[in-house]
Design a protein around this motif. Structure first.
Motif, PDB file in Angstrom:
ATOM      1  N   ASN A   3       0.819  -1.214   0.000  1.00  0.00           N
ATOM      2  CA  ASN A   3       0.000   0.000   0.000  1.00  0.00           C
ATOM      3  C   ASN A   3       0.855   1.268   0.000  1.00  0.00           C
ATOM      4  O   ASN A   3       0.545   2.226  -0.687  1.00  0.00           O
ATOM      5  CB  ASN A   3      -0.957  -0.011   1.197  1.00  0.00           C
ATOM      6  CG  ASN A   3      -2.038   1.024   1.044  1.00  0.00           C
ATOM      7  OD1 ASN A   3      -2.488   1.294  -0.062  1.00  0.00           O
ATOM      8  ND2 ASN A   3      -2.456   1.605   2.152  1.00  0.00           N
ATOM      9  N   LEU A   6       2.074   1.787  -3.481  1.00  0.00           N
ATOM     10  CA  LEU A   6       0.988   2.306  -4.306  1.00  0.00           C
ATOM     11  C   LEU A   6       0.794   3.796  -4.052  1.00  0.00           C
ATOM     12  O   LEU A   6       0.639   4.581  -4.988  1.00  0.00           O
ATOM     13  CB  LEU A   6      -0.324   1.568  -4.010  1.00  0.00           C
ATOM     14  CG  LEU A   6      -0.449   0.131  -4.468  1.00  0.00           C
ATOM     15  CD1 LEU A   6      -1.750  -0.472  -3.967  1.00  0.00           C
ATOM     16  CD2 LEU A   6      -0.369   0.039  -5.976  1.00  0.00           C
ATOM     17  N   LYS A  84      -2.585   3.602 -13.912  1.00  0.00           N
ATOM     18  CA  LYS A  84      -3.454   2.536 -13.403  1.00  0.00           C
ATOM     19  C   LYS A  84      -3.283   2.362 -11.899  1.00  0.00           C
ATOM     20  O   LYS A  84      -4.248   2.138 -11.176  1.00  0.00           O
ATOM     21  CB  LYS A  84      -3.185   1.234 -14.146  1.00  0.00           C
ATOM     22  CG  LYS A  84      -3.651   1.274 -15.585  1.00  0.00           C
ATOM     23  CD  LYS A  84      -3.288   0.008 -16.330  1.00  0.00           C
ATOM     24  CE  LYS A  84      -3.710   0.128 -17.791  1.00  0.00           C
ATOM     25  NZ  LYS A  84      -3.262  -1.003 -18.589  1.00  0.00           N
ATOM     26  N   ILE A  85      -2.040   2.486 -11.422  1.00  0.00           N
ATOM     27  CA  ILE A  85      -1.785   2.394  -9.984  1.00  0.00           C
ATOM     28  C   ILE A  85      -2.469   3.550  -9.258  1.00  0.00           C
ATOM     29  O   ILE A  85      -3.088   3.355  -8.209  1.00  0.00           O
ATOM     30  CB  ILE A  85      -0.271   2.355  -9.703  1.00  0.00           C
ATOM     31  CG1 ILE A  85       0.309   1.029 -10.199  1.00  0.00           C
ATOM     32  CG2 ILE A  85       0.025   2.554  -8.220  1.00  0.00           C
ATOM     33  CD1 ILE A  85       1.814   0.958 -10.199  1.00  0.00           C
ATOM     34  N   GLN A  87      -5.115   5.106 -10.250  1.00  0.00           N
ATOM     35  CA  GLN A  87      -6.555   4.806 -10.279  1.00  0.00           C
ATOM     36  C   GLN A  87      -6.923   3.805  -9.190  1.00  0.00           C
ATOM     37  O   GLN A  87      -7.964   3.938  -8.537  1.00  0.00           O
ATOM     38  CB  GLN A  87      -6.962   4.265 -11.647  1.00  0.00           C
ATOM     39  CG  GLN A  87      -6.986   5.317 -12.725  1.00  0.00           C
ATOM     40  CD  GLN A  87      -7.273   4.726 -14.093  1.00  0.00           C
ATOM     41  OE1 GLN A  87      -6.839   3.624 -14.425  1.00  0.00           O
ATOM     42  NE2 GLN A  87      -8.018   5.469 -14.891  1.00  0.00           N
ATOM     43  N   GLN A  88      -6.071   2.787  -8.991  1.00  0.00           N
ATOM     44  CA  GLN A  88      -6.321   1.808  -7.927  1.00  0.00           C
ATOM     45  C   GLN A  88      -6.310   2.496  -6.563  1.00  0.00           C
ATOM     46  O   GLN A  88      -7.148   2.203  -5.703  1.00  0.00           O
ATOM     47  CB  GLN A  88      -5.266   0.706  -7.948  1.00  0.00           C
ATOM     48  CG  GLN A  88      -5.357  -0.220  -9.123  1.00  0.00           C
ATOM     49  CD  GLN A  88      -4.169  -1.170  -9.193  1.00  0.00           C
ATOM     50  OE1 GLN A  88      -3.218  -1.066  -8.424  1.00  0.00           O
ATOM     51  NE2 GLN A  88      -4.218  -2.117 -10.125  1.00  0.00           N
ATOM     52  N   GLY A  91      -9.476   4.369  -6.205  1.00  0.00           N
ATOM     53  CA  GLY A  91     -10.578   3.425  -5.997  1.00  0.00           C
ATOM     54  C   GLY A  91     -10.631   2.947  -4.554  1.00  0.00           C
ATOM     55  O   GLY A  91     -11.708   2.875  -3.949  1.00  0.00           O
ATOM     56  N   ALA A  92      -9.471   2.629  -3.983  1.00  0.00           N
ATOM     57  CA  ALA A  92      -9.421   2.191  -2.585  1.00  0.00           C
ATOM     58  C   ALA A  92      -9.847   3.317  -1.658  1.00  0.00           C
ATOM     59  O   ALA A  92     -10.576   3.092  -0.685  1.00  0.00           O
ATOM     60  CB  ALA A  92      -8.010   1.714  -2.232  1.00  0.00           C
TER      61      ALA A  92
END
Length: 109
Positions: A3, A6, A84-85, A87-88, A91-92
């Motif tokens: 995490n 990220l 993309k990371i 965006q993840q 999203g989280a």
């Protein structure tokens, strides 16, 4: 990827995207494909020197990849992996807020 990793990637992406000139460069690369700093300067209202600095920052964030071209000219192409990371990560973050916001909405009703 952990995490904290990220979050670190997402932080670099968000910092890179904070500048409208860098967003214009990314949009141009997305629309027209790989290009050199000179090519981008011909297409955008930004000096070649400024574009070169922005491309360096975008490369550090992993959003563009420099590729050697002919006559020592470097072409830059997009890399969507860091986006993309990010965006993840968003999203989280959104999922973490969904429960409390729904509870607040229900309580206010």
């Amino acid at each position: 990827m952990e995490n904290s990793d990220l979050e670190s990637v997402a932080q670099e992406v968000f910092a890179a995207l904070a500048d409208p000139s860098r967003r214009s460069i990314l949009a141009t690369l997305a629309a027209r494909g790989p290009a050199t700093a000179t090519d981008l300067a011909a297409q955008l209202p930004i000096t070649r020197q400024a574009i070169a600095k922005h491309l360096t920052l975008l490369a550090e964030a992993g959003l563009v990849i420099p590729e050697p071209g002919e006559r020592r000219r470097v072409r830059y192409r997009l890399d969507s992996a860091p986006m993309k990371i990010a965006q993840q990560f968003l999203g989280a973050l959104a999922r973490d807020w969904d429960g409390p916001l729904a509870a607040l909405r229900d309580r206010l009703r």
